[in-house]
Design a protein around this motif. Structure first.
Motif, mmCIF file in Angstrom:
data_model
loop_
_atom_site.group_PDB
_atom_site.id
_atom_site.type_symbol
_atom_site.label_atom_id
_atom_site.label_comp_id
_atom_site.label_asym_id
_atom_site.label_seq_id
_atom_site.Cartn_x
_atom_site.Cartn_y
_atom_site.Cartn_z
ATOM 1 N N GLU A 285 -3.789 -8.118 8.217
ATOM 2 C CA GLU A 285 -3.845 -7.441 9.418
ATOM 3 C C GLU A 285 -2.906 -7.920 10.060
ATOM 4 O O GLU A 285 -2.996 -9.562 10.318
ATOM 5 C CB GLU A 285 -5.452 -7.423 9.657
ATOM 6 N N MET A 286 -2.154 -7.591 10.977
ATOM 7 C CA MET A 286 -1.201 -8.104 11.838
ATOM 8 C C MET A 286 -2.162 -7.897 13.208
ATOM 9 O O MET A 286 -2.744 -6.634 13.636
ATOM 10 C CB MET A 286 -0.736 -7.603 12.034
ATOM 11 N N ASP B 20 -4.497 1.426 14.944
ATOM 12 C CA ASP B 20 -3.864 0.709 14.017
ATOM 13 C C ASP B 20 -3.136 1.889 12.620
ATOM 14 O O ASP B 20 -3.818 3.162 12.343
ATOM 15 C CB ASP B 20 -4.283 -0.331 12.846
ATOM 16 N N VAL C 22 -0.151 -2.669 11.569
ATOM 17 C CA VAL C 22 0.206 -2.722 12.643
ATOM 18 C C VAL C 22 0.337 -2.103 13.687
ATOM 19 O O VAL C 22 -1.123 -1.312 13.680
ATOM 20 C CB VAL C 22 2.047 -2.662 12.296
ATOM 21 N N VAL D 109 8.099 0.339 13.945
ATOM 22 C CA VAL D 109 8.122 -0.700 13.362
ATOM 23 C C VAL D 109 9.741 -1.237 13.278
ATOM 24 O O VAL D 109 10.441 -0.618 12.973
ATOM 25 C CB VAL D 109 7.642 -0.712 11.765
ATOM 26 N N GLU E 141 10.424 -6.947 12.195
ATOM 27 C CA GLU E 141 8.661 -7.058 11.947
ATOM 28 C C GLU E 141 8.402 -6.563 10.238
ATOM 29 O O GLU E 141 8.332 -7.659 10.107
ATOM 30 C CB GLU E 141 8.221 -5.806 13.202
ATOM 31 N N ILE F 14 7.399 -9.611 8.070
ATOM 32 C CA ILE F 14 6.415 -9.569 7.010
ATOM 33 C C ILE F 14 6.326 -10.003 6.407
ATOM 34 O O ILE F 14 5.686 -10.616 5.244
ATOM 35 C CB ILE F 14 5.525 -8.149 7.567
#
Length: 92
Positions: A8-9, A16, A28, A33, A37, A41
């Motif tokens: 989880e971010m 989300d 996210v 996105v 990013e 990740i």
């Protein structure tokens, strides 16, 4: 319930978005996105300092559902299921 590992971010909220990066479920907080990013990740510590990546995606939102994401670009993801594959690329 998914059998995929999950990361989880931030806190899990209704806004989300559940995406998959290299087979791993990632949550996210935003619909868009970026290349930066996704690569951060996938590879929090790049294999080499100057490593470049090839990023492909599928099941995205909007008019372009699949393609290649390059540095500086963003993609609009679905609430669940947009998938990214991030592969280190040799510069040669």
């Amino acid at each position: 319930m998914s059998d995929l590992p999950s990361r989880e971010m931030g806190g899990h909220q209704e806004s989300d978005f559940a995406i998959i990066i290299n087979g791993e479920l990632v949550v996210v907080p935003q619909r868009e996105v970026s290349y930066a990013e996704v690569t951060a990740i996938a590879y929090p510590v790049p294999p080499t300092p100057d490593m470049e990546f090839t990023v492909t995606y599928e099941k995205a939102e909007g008019s372009k559902h699949e393609g290649i994401l390059i540095a500086g670009q963003i993609v609009e993801v679905k609430k669940e299921g947009t998938t990214f594959r991030v592969t280190p690329t040799d510069k040669s």
